[in-house]
Design a protein around this motif. Sequence first.
Motif, mmCIF file in Angstrom:
data_model
loop_
_atom_site.group_PDB
_atom_site.id
_atom_site.type_symbol
_atom_site.label_atom_id
_atom_site.label_comp_id
_atom_site.label_asym_id
_atom_site.label_seq_id
_atom_site.Cartn_x
_atom_site.Cartn_y
_atom_site.Cartn_z
ATOM 1 N N ASP A 6 0.806 -1.202 0.000
ATOM 2 C CA ASP A 6 0.000 0.000 0.000
ATOM 3 C C ASP A 6 0.845 1.260 0.000
ATOM 4 O OD1 ASP A 6 -2.396 -1.482 2.262
ATOM 5 O OD2 ASP A 6 -2.174 -1.599 0.094
ATOM 6 N N LEU A 7 2.096 1.134 0.296
ATOM 7 C CA LEU A 7 2.945 2.316 0.439
ATOM 8 C C LEU A 7 3.505 2.712 -0.926
ATOM 9 C CD1 LEU A 7 4.889 1.322 3.654
ATOM 10 C CD2 LEU A 7 3.002 2.910 3.482
ATOM 11 N N HIS A 8 2.599 3.038 -1.844
ATOM 12 C CA HIS A 8 3.071 3.363 -3.180
ATOM 13 C C HIS A 8 3.721 4.733 -3.204
ATOM 14 C CE1 HIS A 8 -1.091 4.760 -2.730
ATOM 15 N NE2 HIS A 8 -0.729 5.780 -3.456
ATOM 16 N N ASP A 9 3.474 5.495 -2.152
ATOM 17 C CA ASP A 9 4.092 6.817 -2.105
ATOM 18 C C ASP A 9 4.852 6.962 -0.793
ATOM 19 O OD1 ASP A 9 2.924 10.232 -2.696
ATOM 20 O OD2 ASP A 9 4.885 9.271 -2.835
ATOM 21 N N GLU A 10 5.809 6.045 -0.591
ATOM 22 C CA GLU A 10 6.526 6.053 0.677
ATOM 23 C C GLU A 10 7.266 7.360 0.924
ATOM 24 O OE1 GLU A 10 8.241 2.399 2.899
ATOM 25 O OE2 GLU A 10 9.940 3.233 1.784
ATOM 26 N N PRO A 11 7.893 7.958 -0.089
ATOM 27 C CA PRO A 11 8.590 9.226 0.176
ATOM 28 C C PRO A 11 7.671 10.281 0.800
ATOM 29 C CG PRO A 11 9.213 8.391 -1.968
ATOM 30 C CD PRO A 11 8.112 7.506 -1.479
ATOM 31 N N ARG A 12 6.415 10.339 0.335
ATOM 32 C CA ARG A 12 5.520 11.355 0.923
ATOM 33 C C ARG A 12 5.161 10.997 2.353
ATOM 34 N NH1 ARG A 12 0.383 13.281 -0.791
ATOM 35 N NH2 ARG A 12 -0.049 11.274 -1.736
ATOM 36 N N LEU A 13 5.000 9.690 2.594
ATOM 37 C CA LEU A 13 4.716 9.253 3.967
ATOM 38 C C LEU A 13 5.875 9.603 4.896
ATOM 39 C CD1 LEU A 13 3.068 5.713 3.794
ATOM 40 C CD2 LEU A 13 2.109 7.780 4.795
ATOM 41 N N ILE A 14 7.080 9.391 4.404
ATOM 42 C CA ILE A 14 8.262 9.689 5.214
ATOM 43 C C ILE A 14 8.305 11.179 5.545
ATOM 44 C CG2 ILE A 14 10.794 9.761 5.227
ATOM 45 C CD1 ILE A 14 10.688 7.234 3.427
ATOM 46 N N GLU A 15 8.047 11.972 4.509
ATOM 47 C CA GLU A 15 8.080 13.426 4.710
ATOM 48 C C GLU A 15 7.032 13.843 5.743
ATOM 49 O OE1 GLU A 15 8.131 15.325 0.888
ATOM 50 O OE2 GLU A 15 7.643 17.273 1.792
ATOM 51 N N ALA A 16 5.854 13.246 5.627
ATOM 52 C CA ALA A 16 4.779 13.590 6.551
ATOM 53 C C ALA A 16 5.143 13.161 7.972
ATOM 54 C CB ALA A 16 3.485 12.916 6.113
ATOM 55 N N ALA A 17 5.701 11.971 8.094
ATOM 56 C CA ALA A 17 6.081 11.476 9.425
ATOM 57 C C ALA A 17 7.161 12.352 10.026
ATOM 58 C CB ALA A 17 6.559 10.031 9.316
ATOM 59 N N GLN A 18 8.118 12.783 9.191
ATOM 60 C CA GLN A 18 9.178 13.642 9.683
ATOM 61 C C GLN A 18 8.640 14.994 10.139
ATOM 62 O OE1 GLN A 18 11.766 13.436 6.226
ATOM 63 N NE2 GLN A 18 13.203 12.086 7.291
ATOM 64 N N ARG A 27 1.855 4.125 9.882
ATOM 65 C CA ARG A 27 1.814 3.297 8.671
ATOM 66 C C ARG A 27 3.210 2.796 8.312
ATOM 67 N NH1 ARG A 27 -1.307 5.580 3.690
ATOM 68 N NH2 ARG A 27 -0.795 3.499 2.973
ATOM 69 N N LEU A 28 4.187 3.665 8.438
ATOM 70 C CA LEU A 28 5.556 3.248 8.123
ATOM 71 C C LEU A 28 6.029 2.167 9.104
ATOM 72 C CD1 LEU A 28 7.210 6.714 7.386
ATOM 73 C CD2 LEU A 28 6.760 4.905 5.730
ATOM 74 N N LEU A 29 5.776 2.361 10.382
ATOM 75 C CA LEU A 29 6.217 1.382 11.370
ATOM 76 C C LEU A 29 5.527 0.032 11.141
ATOM 77 C CD1 LEU A 29 6.304 3.503 14.675
ATOM 78 C CD2 LEU A 29 8.236 2.768 13.276
ATOM 79 N N ARG A 30 4.230 0.058 10.889
ATOM 80 C CA ARG A 30 3.504 -1.204 10.672
ATOM 81 C C ARG A 30 4.025 -1.905 9.421
ATOM 82 N NH1 ARG A 30 -0.424 -1.816 14.139
ATOM 83 N NH2 ARG A 30 -1.451 0.013 15.065
ATOM 84 N N ALA A 31 4.365 -1.112 8.411
ATOM 85 C CA ALA A 31 4.819 -1.707 7.148
ATOM 86 C C ALA A 31 6.172 -2.389 7.312
ATOM 87 C CB ALA A 31 4.900 -0.628 6.068
ATOM 88 N N LYS A 66 13.876 11.682 11.623
ATOM 89 C CA LYS A 66 14.160 13.020 11.085
ATOM 90 C C LYS A 66 15.550 13.086 10.449
ATOM 91 C CE LYS A 66 11.087 16.056 13.616
ATOM 92 N NZ LYS A 66 10.912 17.118 14.613
ATOM 93 N N THR A 67 16.434 12.186 10.843
ATOM 94 C CA THR A 67 17.785 12.206 10.261
ATOM 95 C C THR A 67 17.864 11.391 8.969
ATOM 96 O OG1 THR A 67 18.545 10.236 11.442
ATOM 97 C CG2 THR A 67 18.736 12.337 12.596
ATOM 98 N N PHE A 68 16.797 10.684 8.632
ATOM 99 C CA PHE A 68 16.804 9.892 7.400
ATOM 100 C C PHE A 68 16.741 10.841 6.217
ATOM 101 C CE2 PHE A 68 16.268 6.425 4.640
ATOM 102 C CZ PHE A 68 15.230 6.698 3.754
ATOM 103 N N ASP A 69 17.762 10.762 5.344
ATOM 104 C CA ASP A 69 17.847 11.768 4.288
ATOM 105 C C ASP A 69 17.393 11.254 2.925
ATOM 106 O OD1 ASP A 69 21.508 11.414 4.154
ATOM 107 O OD2 ASP A 69 19.877 10.047 3.613
ATOM 108 N N GLY A 70 16.973 9.996 2.854
ATOM 109 C CA GLY A 70 16.418 9.485 1.608
ATOM 110 C C GLY A 70 17.438 9.034 0.584
ATOM 111 N N ARG A 71 18.730 9.084 0.944
ATOM 112 C CA ARG A 71 19.723 8.631 -0.042
ATOM 113 C C ARG A 71 19.655 7.123 -0.232
ATOM 114 N NH1 ARG A 71 25.315 11.020 1.798
ATOM 115 N NH2 ARG A 71 24.292 10.826 3.802
ATOM 116 N N ALA A 72 19.370 6.414 0.868
ATOM 117 C CA ALA A 72 19.159 4.975 0.758
ATOM 118 C C ALA A 72 17.669 4.720 0.846
ATOM 119 C CB ALA A 72 19.875 4.262 1.898
#
Lengths: 198, 269
Positions: A6-18, A27-31, A66-72
Amino acid sequence: MNEVADLHDEPRLIEAAQAGDQRALERLLRAHQPQIYAVCRRITGSDSDALDAAQEALLAVTRSLKTFDGRARLSTWCYRIATNASLDELRRRKRRPVVGLPNHDGTDIEVPDLATPDPAAEVTDRDAVDTALAALSPEFRAAVVLRDICQVDYAEIAEILEIPPGTVRSRIARARAQLADLLDGNQTDPEERQTSTP
Amino acid sequence: MTDHLPPPSDEDLSAALDGEADAEAQARIDAHPVSSRRSAELEAASAFLRASSVPSLDDEAAERLVGEALRAPLAPPRPARSGQPARWLVAAVIVVLVAVGLTLVWTGRDSGTDQAFDTVGNEISAGTDAPASADESGSAELFDAGEAPHSEEALADTGSPGPLIDLGSFDSGDDLREALADTMTARVATTDSANLSGTDTRSVSRCATQLAVALDLPDPALTTAVAVVDGTPVLVYEFAIESFDDGQPTTLVAAVDTEACAQVIVFER
């Protein structure tokens, strides 16, 4: 249902969580919780230690998001946190009195019949895997678990474990060689084997 | 041509199973068909792990794990210890000190680079209160970290390195961390230690001082050592501290590179 699908837009979820969105974080933790637990379970080799390690890992994910920068990829980042939490748990275990750990006594481990699934055999299979993995050093165990159970490629394993790709190759090979020696029916003469190319 | 190729190693065969073998490894595998038996054994080991199912958590346990994590703040503030600076300030100081160190290395250290370095033992014999058992040849003494044979004068001087021990070589910072998790014990005998004889004691003192200042460490290093991590020489120190987490006495272990004293690993036991 697989939440990862379901996380087809994980980058947006990450941004929102941050940014503080608790629902996105949940949602991210459950996934990612199942994969985190799987890594912890296989590296620590026990349900209770895996729970402790998985809890530490999920807490670390939450605190450090918050320190996750999305490079990986987020999964790579989570695997790294889970692996470190598991290895830390193993170190803590060394300092505690230990009862009931799966110790290998040198006898061969029977390979389960993979062609005929049997619910009762499933428990035995898991015990055999725990016993086999317990015979490996934590470093070898982490590398081969990430490869064979989590299906992570060598480059990503190198990133997760923060070791050179050559070391990844070496650790996986040596782990498999040790497991092959433990499995029933190993035929190759140990003296004929080369562990690394001269 | 195939006669000259050595047989493939387990590493070659294992990498080939994963599609990660390079061209040379594949050539060795192709040149030695009998390696298929060993390959099958390694494949069986891999399949054994892949086929095992990891028991998934029941809903209640999964809910507990996620729930606990959700209750943690995203960036919990660490309570400031009395007399200890905030972490960001420590990081800023480290950056400044590294920059200063690099400047010194590039501009002012030429008097040392072409000269033979004094051995650690000579430094100790000449300038500090050495442990009674330091031998006259000046070679550094091998000892267990638990003895910590520092004189009061040595402890009062942050820069005095004390006897060095050789921890040996490691593939990565993680391997070094693992080896130091409980204690710091020499892995290389004094007489075999190229690392000890090649260590610049000025770097030992300089990096110890930088760490003590940057991390606001109250006491000089308990123990100092040398190691090689992935081919790079590093200096390793143990400091007695109060834990940043709970204030209990513990040990801070820090490894830095010898040139700029940049941190390789830092952790509390």
